[in-house]
Enzyme design. Structure first.
Site, PDB file in Angstrom:
ATOM      1  N   LYS A 107      72.449  17.677  47.371  1.00 38.34           N
ATOM      2  CA  LYS A 107      71.707  16.420  47.245  1.00 38.34           C
ATOM      3  C   LYS A 107      72.634  15.211  47.411  1.00 38.34           C
ATOM      4  O   LYS A 107      72.191  14.082  47.533  1.00 38.34           O
ATOM      5  CB  LYS A 107      70.976  16.374  45.904  1.00 38.34           C
ATOM      6  CG  LYS A 107      69.877  17.440  45.819  1.00 38.34           C
ATOM      7  CD  LYS A 107      69.160  17.422  44.468  1.00 38.34           C
ATOM      8  CE  LYS A 107      68.150  18.550  44.338  1.00 38.34           C
ATOM      9  NZ  LYS A 107      66.964  18.392  45.202  1.00 38.34           N
ATOM     10  N   HIS A 145      60.875  27.678  48.085  1.00 39.32           N
ATOM     11  CA  HIS A 145      61.374  26.327  47.828  1.00 39.32           C
ATOM     12  C   HIS A 145      62.820  26.118  48.249  1.00 39.32           C
ATOM     13  O   HIS A 145      63.432  25.125  47.862  1.00 39.32           O
ATOM     14  CB  HIS A 145      61.240  25.980  46.336  1.00 39.32           C
ATOM     15  CG  HIS A 145      59.844  25.709  45.898  1.00 39.32           C
ATOM     16  ND1 HIS A 145      59.216  24.487  46.061  1.00 39.32           N
ATOM     17  CD2 HIS A 145      58.927  26.521  45.307  1.00 39.32           C
ATOM     18  CE1 HIS A 145      57.988  24.550  45.579  1.00 39.32           C
ATOM     19  NE2 HIS A 145      57.776  25.775  45.118  1.00 39.32           N
ATOM     20  N   THR A 153      59.861  15.681  46.126  1.00 39.29           N
ATOM     21  CA  THR A 153      58.671  14.942  45.694  1.00 39.29           C
ATOM     22  C   THR A 153      59.064  13.592  45.124  1.00 39.29           C
ATOM     23  O   THR A 153      58.246  12.679  45.104  1.00 39.29           O
ATOM     24  CB  THR A 153      57.861  15.734  44.648  1.00 39.29           C
ATOM     25  OG1 THR A 153      58.719  16.114  43.567  1.00 39.29           O
ATOM     26  CG2 THR A 153      57.228  16.970  45.273  1.00 39.29           C
ATOM     27  N   LYS A 175      57.218   9.762  45.332  1.00 37.77           N
ATOM     28  CA  LYS A 175      56.925   8.891  44.187  1.00 37.77           C
ATOM     29  C   LYS A 175      57.529   7.506  44.391  1.00 37.77           C
ATOM     30  O   LYS A 175      56.894   6.481  44.076  1.00 37.77           O
ATOM     31  CB  LYS A 175      57.474   9.529  42.907  1.00 37.77           C
ATOM     32  CG  LYS A 175      56.755  10.795  42.509  1.00 37.77           C
ATOM     33  CD  LYS A 175      57.544  11.589  41.467  1.00 37.77           C
ATOM     34  CE  LYS A 175      56.966  12.992  41.338  1.00 37.77           C
ATOM     35  NZ  LYS A 175      57.920  13.965  40.818  1.00 37.77           N
ATOM     36  N   LYS A 196      67.424  12.707  40.578  1.00 37.90           N
ATOM     37  CA  LYS A 196      67.039  14.068  40.935  1.00 37.90           C
ATOM     38  C   LYS A 196      68.043  15.029  40.300  1.00 37.90           C
ATOM     39  O   LYS A 196      69.046  14.596  39.736  1.00 37.90           O
ATOM     40  CB  LYS A 196      67.006  14.263  42.455  1.00 37.90           C
ATOM     41  CG  LYS A 196      68.299  13.856  43.158  1.00 37.90           C
ATOM     42  CD  LYS A 196      68.194  14.015  44.662  1.00 37.90           C
ATOM     43  CE  LYS A 196      67.316  12.944  45.278  1.00 37.90           C
ATOM     44  NZ  LYS A 196      66.065  13.475  45.805  1.00 37.90           N
ATOM     45  N   ARG A 197      67.761  16.304  40.387  1.00 37.37           N
ATOM     46  CA  ARG A 197      68.689  17.309  39.864  1.00 37.37           C
ATOM     47  C   ARG A 197      70.063  17.129  40.517  1.00 37.37           C
ATOM     48  O   ARG A 197      70.158  16.823  41.703  1.00 37.37           O
ATOM     49  CB  ARG A 197      68.113  18.695  40.161  1.00 37.37           C
ATOM     50  CG  ARG A 197      68.921  19.873  39.695  1.00 37.37           C
ATOM     51  CD  ARG A 197      68.077  21.139  39.782  1.00 37.37           C
ATOM     52  NE  ARG A 197      67.472  21.291  41.108  1.00 37.37           N
ATOM     53  CZ  ARG A 197      68.032  21.981  42.101  1.00 37.37           C
ATOM     54  NH1 ARG A 197      69.215  22.539  41.927  1.00 37.37           N
ATOM     55  NH2 ARG A 197      67.415  22.106  43.257  1.00 37.37           N
TER      56      ARG A 197
END
Length: 810
Positions: free
Chosen positions: A550, A355, A652, A656, A544-545
């Site tokens: 990110k 991952h 993911t 969504k 998100k985290r």
């Protein structure tokens, strides 16, 4: 289960209420009604699960064992009722009992068994495994408190315990009769008895692993699997001799050590005690799982020769890597196998999902931690490493630089990813770009040795939950337009929505549904945080985290840019914006926690400035979790997927948002690449460097300060961060990381390099939003093309290409 009527449900639920809660419906609270409903549904699923196990045994079906340190399940009551086909009847029964269904569903806490995308992916896959009628069991730890409950105090993240089990035990089926014993520490000696090697443990601490099963019902099928959560219990809860002497703390040491294993997901590991606890957690659930699976296999077949024919272990990230040496231990030490025979079975039965492409994120354990915590496992790892290193050296003619890269044990560390590669039959990435990077860069030397071992399975989502359940208006529209609900079982049916891209009535209805979802989110945020949102503004979401790659910080730079434009010209913003952030930062991740504080400082500053009223707002959503996502995602209009190209494995959340009609602003990273393949340039907002360009720019000597000096708008933003906002807090550390960094690592995630392109993409978003028909057409196109990202498709690919098991779609 025959279709139940509301009246029959009422009888069953009131019986459960009296048996388990000692209450009548007149006395019960919403939480107790929720528990009674859960007990009833659990019993229906338990009957199905028994039948599924009998069918699996009768037809000798291969079983999938899915190991993950986290499963982010969220709430189960509505999901299970939906999959069982009784949700409308259950809602009606709850009403007739005198309760509001929404209040009963809200009474269920999120199961705190996960953190972010890794755990939510595992949860989606469990749904699809059952729906595709694949015999499967998920394995993890029954965490008492899970990750943590996030509280924002004075703009900063505080971590609080999250005792989710107090109202959710009704879903768990304890199986004390299937407990397994785990050994930690001590010393290992080898003895020869009757010509055979025997392993003896001296001074080891024993811990019992007791399974508690959470049942997983498939959609439109009677097939039911389960998630096995291992609970740690001391074999001796109290040392009576010590207790009698008054040494109370010491008398409880063994119990406390055992219970600490299941206390918290991801205990802080920036100290030796935290590292040791994490190692105990990983070995605990892996050892219990392996022992259980081997025992059950032998009970059915009486031999291990066919073990790999009927069992496959899927390792979700490197946390369960010890399944490899643990199976070797069981096969050799307990079953008397020779090394080569045991190794053949293991390497035919284990597969690994990677991952991350970031070297720093690939697990590396200090030798001393493994050696002291699980000494026999350490011995086996050393032998695996020796044999693997000899194989690598032979293949690469003794080139030690390459051998060093491939080594399992090197420089007093154990590299878990390399152990997975050596001991697994397959290694897969989770998006096409990610898998290519694994093959061509991260694991290139291993791939050259065995290219067929490396595969790709792009991630997927449970589209039934993440569209149909949480976005009922959109679900109803899709069913009407397609004339059936076939898309629930075959998500590719959504492609037929392309026929309505120019239908004005459909576009208007889609807009009305989005508006209704925005109003629902406004109500949710008002009730949960007391914040008023403007439903007429563009809802721009990054959920998100919290991690630097990110790039929540780049989102902040854009917001500051808009703020500065407003200060220069109060009419500069034609499209009002509401920026919504949802994220948790790991407790020990200082920079991530500072970014959360910065977002809250900026939010307060903008709220206090009258020039921003009804034009610009920033909200940090406290304690982001599955339940919050279920309100947030249907209301989102822009999905921020802005990671540095080449850093995000897949994502993911992007899927969504897409299936709910949000438009993506993003880099060509992770699954965004495959989204672009089906959407093209016209239906998402792409920007920024590509993965190869990031690598080249860094190799050429990236200089963020030159960009800072040459871009006045960017310089002004960064200077603002350095100075701080109205609360007087300076973020000079974040400013310094971007311009100076540490050890030459300034702006390692290339925010400044992508800033200008990002601002242009955001300006294009504002321009496009003014053309409502175009926006809605793009939104519908996103929904129509989202079927490829269904978890059913992903699980089907695992079944066909890695597990070799039959399934419903095959």
């Amino acid at each position: 289960m025959a279709l139940a009527t509301p009246q029959s449900m009422i009888r069953e639920i009131t019986d459960k209420l009296m048996i388990h809660c000692g209450k009548t419906s007149d006395e019960a609270t919403s939480s107790e009604i929720m528990e009674a409903c859960a007990f009833w549904l659990r019993d229906q699923m338990a009957i199905r699960e028994v039948q599924t196990r009998k069918d699996t045994a009768r037809h000798e079906k291969k079983q999938v064992h899915y190991l993950s340190l986290e499963f982010l399940m969220g709430r189960s009551l509505m999901k299970n009722a939906y999959n069982l086909g009784v949700l409308p009847e259950l809602q009606e029964a709850i009403k007739r009992l005198g309760f509001e269904p929404a209040e009963v569903f809200e009474a269920e806490p999120d199961a705190a068994l996960g953190n972010g995308g890794l755990g939510r992916l595992a949860a989606c896959y469990m749904d699809s495994l059952a729906t595709l009628e694949i015999p499967a069991v998920g394995y993890s730890i029954c965490y008492e408190l899970g990750i943590f409950k996030q509280k924002i105090v004075n703009g900063e993240q505080l971590e609080l315990p999250d005792p989710w089990r107090t109202a959710s035990d009704s879903w768990l089926l304890p199986k004390a009769g299937e407990a397994e014993e785990i050994l930690f520490g001590g010393t290992v000696t080898h003895e020869i008895v009757d010509g055979k090697r025997k392993i003896k443990y001296d001074g080891a601490t024993k811990v019992l692993a007791i399974p508690e099963d959470m049942l997983i019902a498939g959609y439109d099928t009677t097939h039911t699997n389960h998630l096995r959560l291992w609970k740690a219990v001391a074999t001796k809860p109290l040392d009576m001799a010590l207790f009698s002497k008054g040494e109370y703390t010491k008398a409880l040491e063994e119990r406390d050590m055992a219970e600490s294993i299941c206390k918290v997901l991801y205990p802080n590991d920036n100290h030796p005690e935290g590292k040791t606890l994490r190692m105990r957690q990983q070995y605990f659930f892996v050892s219990a799982t392996c022992q259980s699976v081997v025992k059950k296999h032998l009970a059915v077949y009486g031999t291990l020769d066919n073990f790999a024919e009927y069992n496959v272990f899927q390792i979700n990230d490197t946390h369960p890597t010890l399944v490899i040496p643990e199976l070797m231990r069981i096969f050799m030490d307990e079953k008397g196998m020779a090394w080569d025979d045991a190794w053949k079975i293991v390497t035919d039965a284990v597969a690994y999902t990677n991952h991350t492409v970031m070297w720093e994120a690939l697990e590396r354990w200090p030798q001393s931690i493994i050696q002291n915590t699980v000494p026999r496992i350490w011995e086996i790892i050393v032998e695996i490493a020796r044999r693997w290193q000899a194989k690598c050296s032979e293949f690469y003619n003794g080139d030690m630089e390459i051998v060093k890269n491939l080594a399992i044990c090197w420089d007093n560390e154990v590299r878990m990813a390399n152990l997975c590669i050596a001991g697994g039959k397959a290694v897969n990435g989770v998006s096409t770009l990610h898998s290519n990077i694994l093959r061509d860069d991260v694991f290139k030397y291993a791939c050259k040795m065995n290219p067929d071992k490396f595969k790709n399975v792009t991630n997927g989502i449970d589209h039934r939950r993440w569209m149909s359940q949480i976005n009922t208006g959109l679900d109803a529209l899709v069913k009407e337009l397609l004339g059936s609900d076939k898309f629930l079982s075959d998500a590719m049916e959504l492609k037929k929505l392309n026929a309505f891209l120019d239908d004005q009535k459909v576009l208007d209805r889609l807009a009305a549904i989005k508006r209704e979802n925005k109003l629902k989110l406004c109500k949710f945020v008002k009730e949960s945080q007391g914040i008023e949102l403007n439903p007429d503004s563009l809802f721009d979401v990054q959920a998100k985290r919290l991690h630097e790659y990110k790039r929540q910080l780049m989102n902040v730079l854009h917001i500051i840019t808009l703020y500065h434009r407003l200060k220069d010209n109060p009419d500069a913003i034609k499209v009002p914006r509401t920026f919504l952030f949802g994220a948790k930062a790991a407790p020990g991740y200082v920079t991530a926690k500072r970014i959360i504080q910065l977002i809250n400082s900026l939010a307060a500053h903008i709220d206090a400035d009258p020039v921003c009223k009804d034009k610009l707002k920033v909200v940090f959503l406290e304690n982001y979790r599955v339940t919050m996502a279920e309100s947030l995602i249907p209301a989102a209009e822009i999905s921020e997927q802005i990671s540095t190209a080449g850093k995000e494995a897949s994502g993911t959340g992007n899927m969504k948002f897409m299936i709910n009609g949000a438009l993506t602003v993003g880099t060509l990273d992770g699954a965004n690449v495959e989204m672009h393949d089906v959407l093209g340039d016209d239906n998402m907002f792409l920007f920024g460097l590509h993965a190869d360009e990031v690598v080249k720019m860094k190799a050429d000597g990236y200089n963020p300060r030159s960009i800072y000096d040459s871009n006045p708008a960017l310089k002004r933003c960064l200077d603002q961060i350095n100075t701080g906002f109205s609360d007087g807090i300076s973020y000079s550390d974040l400013y310094g990381n971007l311009l100076n960094g540490f050890g030459g690592s300034a702006d390692q995630y290339m925010l400044l390099a992508d800033y200008d392109a990002y601002i242009k993409a955001q300006d294009k978003i504002a321009e496009t939003y003014l053309d409502k028909d175009k926006w809605n057409r793009m939104s519908l196109k996103n929904i129509a093309e989202a079927g490829i990202f269904a978890a059913d498709r992903a699980v089907g690919e695992y079944a066909d290409n890695i597990w070799t098991v039959g399934h419903r779609l095959g």
